[in-house]
Design an enzyme around this catalytic site. Sequence first.
Site, mmCIF file in Angstrom:
data_model
loop_
_atom_site.group_PDB
_atom_site.id
_atom_site.type_symbol
_atom_site.label_atom_id
_atom_site.label_comp_id
_atom_site.label_asym_id
_atom_site.label_seq_id
_atom_site.Cartn_x
_atom_site.Cartn_y
_atom_site.Cartn_z
ATOM 1 N N ASP A 281 -5.847 -6.929 2.281
ATOM 2 C CA ASP A 281 -6.084 -8.580 2.044
ATOM 3 C C ASP A 281 -7.035 -9.133 1.254
ATOM 4 O O ASP A 281 -6.898 -9.786 0.541
ATOM 5 C CB ASP A 281 -5.978 -8.963 3.500
ATOM 6 C CG ASP A 281 -4.882 -8.620 4.440
ATOM 7 O OD1 ASP A 281 -3.747 -8.439 3.912
ATOM 8 O OD2 ASP A 281 -5.167 -8.332 5.571
ATOM 9 N N ASN B 257 0.949 -1.248 -0.076
ATOM 10 C CA ASN B 257 0.127 -0.104 -0.078
ATOM 11 C C ASN B 257 0.672 1.220 0.067
ATOM 12 O O ASN B 257 2.087 1.112 0.102
ATOM 13 C CB ASN B 257 -0.933 0.055 1.116
ATOM 14 C CG ASN B 257 -0.399 0.043 2.547
ATOM 15 O OD1 ASN B 257 0.903 0.460 2.750
ATOM 16 N ND2 ASN B 257 -0.967 -0.444 3.454
HETATM 17 O O1 RIB Z 1 -4.471 -6.519 7.072
HETATM 18 C C1 RIB Z 1 -5.153 -6.733 8.244
HETATM 19 C C2 RIB Z 1 -4.445 -7.769 9.308
HETATM 20 O O2 RIB Z 1 -3.315 -7.158 9.596
HETATM 21 C C3 RIB Z 1 -5.366 -8.269 10.602
HETATM 22 O O3 RIB Z 1 -6.149 -8.980 10.346
HETATM 23 C C4 RIB Z 1 -4.424 -8.458 11.599
HETATM 24 O O4 RIB Z 1 -4.486 -9.212 11.976
HETATM 25 C C5 RIB Z 1 -2.931 -8.019 10.903
HETATM 26 O O5 RIB Z 1 -2.429 -9.194 10.257
#
Ligand code: RIB
Length: 306
Positions: free
Chosen positions: A251, A183
């Site tokens: 994610d 990002n």
């Molecule tokens: O990208 C978000 C994630 O970052 C969360 O779920 C947290 O667990 C960290 O790993």
Amino acid sequence: MIAVIGSNMVDLITYTDIMPKAGETLEAGRFAMGCGGKGANQAVAAAKLGAKVTMVSKVGDDAFADNTIANFQSFGIDTQHVRKEPGFSSGVAPIFVDSNSQNRILIIKGANSCLSPKDIDDAAEDLKKCGLIVLQLEVPLETVYYAIDFGNQNNIPVLLNPAPASKELDIDYACRCDFFVPNETELEILTGLPVKTEEEIVLAAESLLNKGLKNIIVTMGSRGVLWMSENQKELIGAYTVDAVDTSGAGDAFIGCFAAHYVQCGDVSSSLHEANAYAACSVTACGTQSSYPDAARFTEMRKQFDQ
Ligand code: RIB
């Protein structure tokens, strides 16, 4: 099949606009707990969209471990390479989300810090069947490098999400990945260059291209996504949505990109899908809990096209 070699965490999410000073106690509005971790989130997003996913990960020997494994299995993710690490806690992530839907995350890696090259060797026969290896930086760098070498030796494309950003990341290994997906904050930390404007982000991404990286995909939140490669520059605008929680949106993007890319092999159309999927994810609370399945995603997308 997609292989996610990476982390899992238990997300402890507090919704609050205020943070206590040293010695102070404050009351926050709301709390939620859920399965998270960047690797696990990416695996679950891809699986919710119908991809076959195998996970290589470590949980602790605590009360969270079985729930994490059961959560993976509930989405059809292959967990034969998710192992318990004696003497370690599972990874946990206290997350703070403010009323602008922005998140601040702390991670305690716990058993994630024990994921080792041997775990990749143990999973090697299954990993060789995969069409994409997906990596992040919540597990030891040594293991990430070993996974990149494994992908290269077996002609499996590798996607590296350099999150959380580490200045120790060896850029030579990043060059051996097919996709590098930071990002804008991670891009700033990794390049040392400013990323306030789109022009600055392009220059920072160009600096990585000049070092030999192949496909740089910068997720820019409400500014959309930038894809740059030697012959390509595409800027995909973000959708306007009512965001309530941006945790895990990056994610969601990567999981969706992976699911589409292994199916169609086309980067641009996979990026467009992922951009829409990430936008859907910020309209609900939590990380994995905010990811729609394929049917719900199709429904939600219709609103974007109106
Ligand atoms: O990208 C978000 C994630 O970052 C969360 O779920 C947290 O667990 C960290 O790993």
